[in-house]
Each structure stands twice: as structure tokens, then as C-alpha cells.
Scaffold this motif. Sequence first.
Motif, PDB file in Angstrom:
ATOM      1  N   MET A  10       0.924  -1.076  -0.024  1.00 10.90           N
ATOM      2  CA  MET A  10       0.006  -0.032  -0.019  1.00 10.90           C
ATOM      3  C   MET A  10       0.842   1.197   0.010  1.00 10.90           C
ATOM      4  O   MET A  10       0.422   2.277  -0.646  1.00 10.90           O
ATOM      5  CB  MET A  10      -0.842  -0.052   1.091  1.00 10.90           C
ATOM      6  CG  MET A  10      -2.166  -0.678   0.997  1.00 10.90           C
ATOM      7  SD  MET A  10      -3.285  -0.864   2.539  1.00 10.90           S
ATOM      8  CE  MET A  10      -3.260   0.903   3.002  1.00 10.90           C
ATOM      9  N   PHE A  13       2.291   1.708  -3.456  1.00  7.58           N
ATOM     10  CA  PHE A  13       1.489   2.017  -4.525  1.00  7.58           C
ATOM     11  C   PHE A  13       1.008   3.472  -4.616  1.00  7.58           C
ATOM     12  O   PHE A  13       0.750   3.918  -3.637  1.00  7.58           O
ATOM     13  CB  PHE A  13       0.272   1.143  -4.274  1.00  7.58           C
ATOM     14  CG  PHE A  13      -0.852   1.167  -5.322  1.00  7.58           C
ATOM     15  CD1 PHE A  13      -0.625   0.648  -6.817  1.00  7.58           C
ATOM     16  CD2 PHE A  13      -2.071   1.968  -5.172  1.00  7.58           C
ATOM     17  CE1 PHE A  13      -1.541   0.860  -7.562  1.00  7.58           C
ATOM     18  CE2 PHE A  13      -3.019   1.944  -6.045  1.00  7.58           C
ATOM     19  CZ  PHE A  13      -2.612   1.499  -7.222  1.00  7.58           C
ATOM     20  N   ASP A  14       1.126   3.812  -5.723  1.00  4.69           N
ATOM     21  CA  ASP A  14       0.950   5.352  -5.901  1.00  4.69           C
ATOM     22  C   ASP A  14      -0.567   5.366  -6.494  1.00  4.69           C
ATOM     23  O   ASP A  14      -0.642   5.485  -7.898  1.00  4.69           O
ATOM     24  CB  ASP A  14       2.076   6.024  -6.841  1.00  4.69           C
ATOM     25  CG  ASP A  14       1.647   7.510  -7.011  1.00  4.69           C
ATOM     26  OD1 ASP A  14       0.658   8.075  -6.768  1.00  4.69           O
ATOM     27  OD2 ASP A  14       2.919   8.273  -7.047  1.00  4.69           O
ATOM     28  N   TYR A  15      -1.606   5.618  -5.816  1.00  7.80           N
ATOM     29  CA  TYR A  15      -2.766   5.668  -6.159  1.00  7.80           C
ATOM     30  C   TYR A  15      -3.208   6.605  -7.415  1.00  7.80           C
ATOM     31  O   TYR A  15      -3.536   6.444  -8.740  1.00  7.80           O
ATOM     32  CB  TYR A  15      -3.830   5.878  -5.035  1.00  7.80           C
ATOM     33  CG  TYR A  15      -5.339   5.709  -5.344  1.00  7.80           C
ATOM     34  CD1 TYR A  15      -5.848   4.441  -5.732  1.00  7.80           C
ATOM     35  CD2 TYR A  15      -6.217   7.121  -5.776  1.00  7.80           C
ATOM     36  CE1 TYR A  15      -7.180   4.661  -6.111  1.00  7.80           C
ATOM     37  CE2 TYR A  15      -7.131   6.822  -6.065  1.00  7.80           C
ATOM     38  CZ  TYR A  15      -8.005   5.805  -6.190  1.00  7.80           C
ATOM     39  OH  TYR A  15      -9.337   5.714  -6.691  1.00  7.80           O
ATOM     40  N   CYS A  53      -5.998  -0.499  -7.602  1.00  8.11           N
ATOM     41  CA  CYS A  53      -6.779   0.780  -6.885  1.00  8.11           C
ATOM     42  C   CYS A  53      -7.770  -0.029  -6.013  1.00  8.11           C
ATOM     43  O   CYS A  53      -7.781   0.433  -4.985  1.00  8.11           O
ATOM     44  CB  CYS A  53      -7.319   1.457  -7.863  1.00  8.11           C
ATOM     45  SG  CYS A  53      -6.126   2.456  -9.025  1.00  8.11           S
ATOM     46  N   ARG A  54      -8.567  -1.038  -6.433  1.00  8.24           N
ATOM     47  CA  ARG A  54      -9.508  -1.353  -5.471  1.00  8.24           C
ATOM     48  C   ARG A  54      -8.787  -2.060  -4.314  1.00  8.24           C
ATOM     49  O   ARG A  54      -9.363  -1.874  -3.135  1.00  8.24           O
ATOM     50  CB  ARG A  54     -10.294  -2.629  -5.997  1.00  8.24           C
ATOM     51  CG  ARG A  54     -11.289  -2.029  -7.094  1.00  8.24           C
ATOM     52  CD  ARG A  54     -12.170  -3.257  -7.605  1.00  8.24           C
ATOM     53  NE  ARG A  54     -13.209  -2.724  -8.533  1.00  8.24           N
ATOM     54  CZ  ARG A  54     -13.604  -3.040  -9.550  1.00  8.24           C
ATOM     55  NH1 ARG A  54     -12.923  -4.455 -10.306  1.00  8.24           N
ATOM     56  NH2 ARG A  54     -14.451  -2.469 -10.460  1.00  8.24           N
ATOM     57  N   TYR A  56      -5.937  -1.412  -2.915  1.00  7.13           N
ATOM     58  CA  TYR A  56      -5.337  -0.203  -2.180  1.00  7.13           C
ATOM     59  C   TYR A  56      -6.580   0.438  -1.257  1.00  7.13           C
ATOM     60  O   TYR A  56      -6.389   0.672  -0.090  1.00  7.13           O
ATOM     61  CB  TYR A  56      -4.797   0.875  -3.055  1.00  7.13           C
ATOM     62  CG  TYR A  56      -4.194   2.096  -2.433  1.00  7.13           C
ATOM     63  CD1 TYR A  56      -2.992   2.237  -1.628  1.00  7.13           C
ATOM     64  CD2 TYR A  56      -5.142   3.252  -2.458  1.00  7.13           C
ATOM     65  CE1 TYR A  56      -2.733   3.382  -1.005  1.00  7.13           C
ATOM     66  CE2 TYR A  56      -4.608   4.324  -1.954  1.00  7.13           C
ATOM     67  CZ  TYR A  56      -3.459   4.454  -1.112  1.00  7.13           C
ATOM     68  OH  TYR A  56      -3.121   5.497  -0.546  1.00  7.13           O
ATOM     69  N   LEU A  57      -7.579   0.793  -2.046  1.00  9.14           N
ATOM     70  CA  LEU A  57      -8.893   1.466  -1.188  1.00  9.14           C
ATOM     71  C   LEU A  57      -9.316   0.468   0.104  1.00  9.14           C
ATOM     72  O   LEU A  57      -9.679   0.897   0.926  1.00  9.14           O
ATOM     73  CB  LEU A  57      -9.790   1.626  -2.327  1.00  9.14           C
ATOM     74  CG  LEU A  57      -9.492   3.020  -3.338  1.00  9.14           C
ATOM     75  CD1 LEU A  57     -10.658   3.075  -4.293  1.00  9.14           C
ATOM     76  CD2 LEU A  57      -9.251   4.005  -2.347  1.00  9.14           C
TER      77      LEU A  57
END
Length: 70
Positions: A10, A13-15, A53-54, A56-57
Motif C-alpha cells: 500500500m 502503490f501510488d494511487y 486501486c481496489r 489499495y482502497l
Amino acid sequence: GLYDREYKMMKEFDYAKAVEELEAIASKVEDPQTGIGDIDKYIRRSEELIAACRGYLRGAREKLEVMDNQ
């Protein structure tokens, strides 16, 4: 453990960068100059980015819930 590995992912990871790449992919796919073979490649990449992305969120939400319950 597993939590530490997910947390590290996380952090790395660069959203915002992923969303930026998705927007660039959308532009390329909409461009009539883009070939069918490339579109397939872009769609596969966008699926990877959306999944990341999912994840990460989901991780961020779970972390917030843990913090709320402390």
C-alpha cells in the motif's frame, strides 16, 4: 506477516499515478489511430490497475476501521 506485506504494498502503490495512467489509457483507447492489438494490451493493463486501486482502497478502508475501533 501478511499484514506487513500488504501495508508495504500500500505504501509503495501510488494511487494518483495509477489513476493518471488509467486516464491516459482511456484516451489511447478512444483514439481512432490506436490499433486493435494495442487496445487489447491497454485493456489488460487497465484491468491490472483497477484491481490494484481496489485493493489499495480496501486496505485503506480496513486500516481506518481498525484505527476507529481503537
